[in-house]
Every structure is written in structure tokens, then in C-alpha cells.
Design an enzyme around this catalytic site. Sequence first.
Site, mmCIF file in Angstrom:
data_model
loop_
_atom_site.group_PDB
_atom_site.id
_atom_site.type_symbol
_atom_site.label_atom_id
_atom_site.label_comp_id
_atom_site.label_asym_id
_atom_site.label_seq_id
_atom_site.Cartn_x
_atom_site.Cartn_y
_atom_site.Cartn_z
ATOM 1 N N LEU A 70 0.310 0.937 -4.538
ATOM 2 C CA LEU A 70 1.866 1.116 -5.023
ATOM 3 C C LEU A 70 1.877 1.936 -6.241
ATOM 4 O O LEU A 70 1.193 2.168 -7.131
ATOM 5 C CB LEU A 70 2.409 -0.270 -5.341
ATOM 6 N N ALA A 125 0.791 1.192 -10.034
ATOM 7 C CA ALA A 125 -0.332 0.237 -9.825
ATOM 8 C C ALA A 125 -1.455 0.641 -10.925
ATOM 9 O O ALA A 125 -2.234 -0.239 -11.604
ATOM 10 C CB ALA A 125 -0.713 0.221 -8.530
ATOM 11 N N LYS A 130 -2.907 4.247 -10.500
ATOM 12 C CA LYS A 130 -3.837 5.356 -10.048
ATOM 13 C C LYS A 130 -3.996 6.267 -10.679
ATOM 14 O O LYS A 130 -5.152 6.836 -11.189
ATOM 15 C CB LYS A 130 -3.205 5.816 -8.576
ATOM 16 N N THR A 131 -3.152 6.967 -11.472
ATOM 17 C CA THR A 131 -3.052 7.990 -12.295
ATOM 18 C C THR A 131 -3.643 7.903 -13.564
ATOM 19 O O THR A 131 -4.570 8.591 -14.085
ATOM 20 C CB THR A 131 -1.496 8.708 -12.517
ATOM 21 N N SER A 154 -0.683 7.043 -0.326
ATOM 22 C CA SER A 154 -1.216 6.882 1.153
ATOM 23 C C SER A 154 -0.913 5.584 1.730
ATOM 24 O O SER A 154 -1.901 4.920 1.801
ATOM 25 C CB SER A 154 -2.697 7.146 1.024
HETATM 26 P P1 ADP Z 1 0.315 5.056 -10.498
HETATM 27 O O1 ADP Z 1 -0.414 6.318 -10.512
HETATM 28 O O2 ADP Z 1 -0.404 4.198 -9.534
HETATM 29 O O3 ADP Z 1 1.761 5.421 -9.953
HETATM 30 P P2 ADP Z 1 0.477 4.988 -13.100
HETATM 31 O O4 ADP Z 1 -0.984 5.333 -13.617
HETATM 32 O O5 ADP Z 1 1.320 6.198 -13.351
HETATM 33 O O6 ADP Z 1 0.339 4.388 -11.664
HETATM 34 O O7 ADP Z 1 1.050 3.971 -14.129
HETATM 35 C C1 ADP Z 1 0.567 2.466 -14.268
HETATM 36 C C2 ADP Z 1 1.021 1.952 -15.634
HETATM 37 O O8 ADP Z 1 0.287 0.578 -15.696
HETATM 38 C C3 ADP Z 1 0.811 2.865 -16.917
HETATM 39 O O9 ADP Z 1 1.874 2.592 -17.648
HETATM 40 C C4 ADP Z 1 -0.510 1.969 -17.428
HETATM 41 O O10 ADP Z 1 -0.517 2.184 -18.941
HETATM 42 C C5 ADP Z 1 -0.364 0.472 -16.801
HETATM 43 N N1 ADP Z 1 -1.401 -0.308 -16.839
HETATM 44 C C6 ADP Z 1 -1.554 -1.623 -17.487
HETATM 45 N N2 ADP Z 1 -2.752 -2.075 -17.116
HETATM 46 C C7 ADP Z 1 -3.350 -1.151 -16.453
HETATM 47 C C8 ADP Z 1 -4.720 -1.026 -15.984
HETATM 48 N N3 ADP Z 1 -5.571 -2.224 -15.934
HETATM 49 N N4 ADP Z 1 -5.300 -0.045 -15.125
HETATM 50 C C9 ADP Z 1 -4.277 0.964 -15.119
HETATM 51 N N5 ADP Z 1 -2.674 0.971 -15.618
HETATM 52 C C10 ADP Z 1 -2.630 -0.177 -16.578
#
Ligand code: ADP
Length: 186
Positions: free
Chosen positions: A16, A19, A21-22, A89
Site C-alpha cells: 500500500l 507501507a 517501499k520507497t 502494483s
Molecule cells: P511507500 O513508498 O510504500 O508509499 P514510503 O516509504 O514513502 O512508503 O513511506 C513509509 C513511511 O513509513 C515513512 O515515513 C517511513 O519513515 C515510515 N516507516 C516507519 N517504520 C518503517 C519501517 N519499518 N520500514 C519502512 N518505513 C517505515
Amino acid sequence: MQYTHHPGFVLWFTGLSGAGKTTISQALEAILRERGVRVERLDGDTVRQHLTKDLGFSKADRDTNIERVTFVAKLLSRNNVGVLAAFISPYRYMRDRVRTETTNFIEVYVDAPLETCIRRDVKGMYAQALAGKIENFTGINDPYEPPEKPDIHLRTDRETLEESVAKVLEYLEQRALIPVDEPSAR
Ligand code: ADP
């Protein structure tokens, strides 16, 4: 810096929005480069500003987005590059298609409950989607089909970023897709 010898692979991060990913793929990119692994990161947010900027979020457009990215991941992975692909995806059959088209495809389920993603609301988009201002927003008014048997399952609501990253590195090492880290050998 000296590149190390290793096969190509595709780490496919699905999950999602919000979640992780980035965040996880960026952290991995830095570590892998440091270890001399050739990597290229493809991220939904940036790819949609270039390669697929003509596309929206209908099912047909989402499929085309993944199709184009698959083509790039195929070219890179067959030439010994490690691809870090971060895309929501949402459709299982599209992810399965990437698996068949690319070299050493690894499905990484970046899993956090919807409530956690809504609480994080990294880009403020859940608030907008919940207010009915965004159409086709995954998890709110568009489907997400979770992987049934992901190669790696990360629970970012329960693990630290470091723990999630370590799991992926361990998997790559076990499959001999990257050299085992031996700090003393550096
Ligand atoms: P996506 O790319 O899936 O949309 P992002 O990476 O942009 O998600 O954002 C995830 C957010 O969750 C970030 O603000 C990150 O700091 C936070 N976060 C908290 N715990 C974790 C973890 N264990 N792994 C990755 N992100 C985390």
C-alpha cells in the site's frame, strides 16, 4: 569504487501507499552500492513523472505502467544489474507477469495494515482519498491484492527499518545474488 561480480535480480517491492517501499528501497540502494553491487532504483513516484507520465490510475493505466517498467527491469536484470522496483502494483497477475519476464525476480511484500498507512499518511493523500477527493486510491476505493506467497514478507508496523533492510540483505546473500558482507575483507 570496484564493482563486484554478481548476477542480475529484481527486488519487487509491492504494498500500500505509505507501507515503506520507497524508504526501504532507498536504504538498500545505498548499502548495495557501498558493497559494489550495480543497482538501479525504479520508483513509482519518479517513473510516473517520466516514462509513464501519460498514465493515470485506472486499471488499464496501472497495467500499462507496470508493463513498461517490466520492460526496463528485464533489460537491466539480464545485464547483471540489481533492480530495486517500488510500485504499489496492486494486481497479482501483473506481478506474476513481471516474475516470468525478468531475471531472478523476488517479490517483497512491504506489509503494513491500512490503518497504519492512514496514520502515517506520508503525502497527505489518504486524507484526501477518505474525503472523496481522489478516485482509484489503492486501499480506499481501489483494490489491493496482497501476495499469496511473497519471497520476502516485511511487516513495517512491527519491524524497524534496519530489521526490514537486514532481512532483504540476508535473502540476497543466501541466494548468492550478492557477495556475503565481510567487513574485514574491505
Ligand atoms: P511507500 O513508498 O510504500 O508509499 P514510503 O516509504 O514513502 O512508503 O513511506 C513509509 C513511511 O513509513 C515513512 O515515513 C517511513 O519513515 C515510515 N516507516 C516507519 N517504520 C518503517 C519501517 N519499518 N520500514 C519502512 N518505513 C517505515
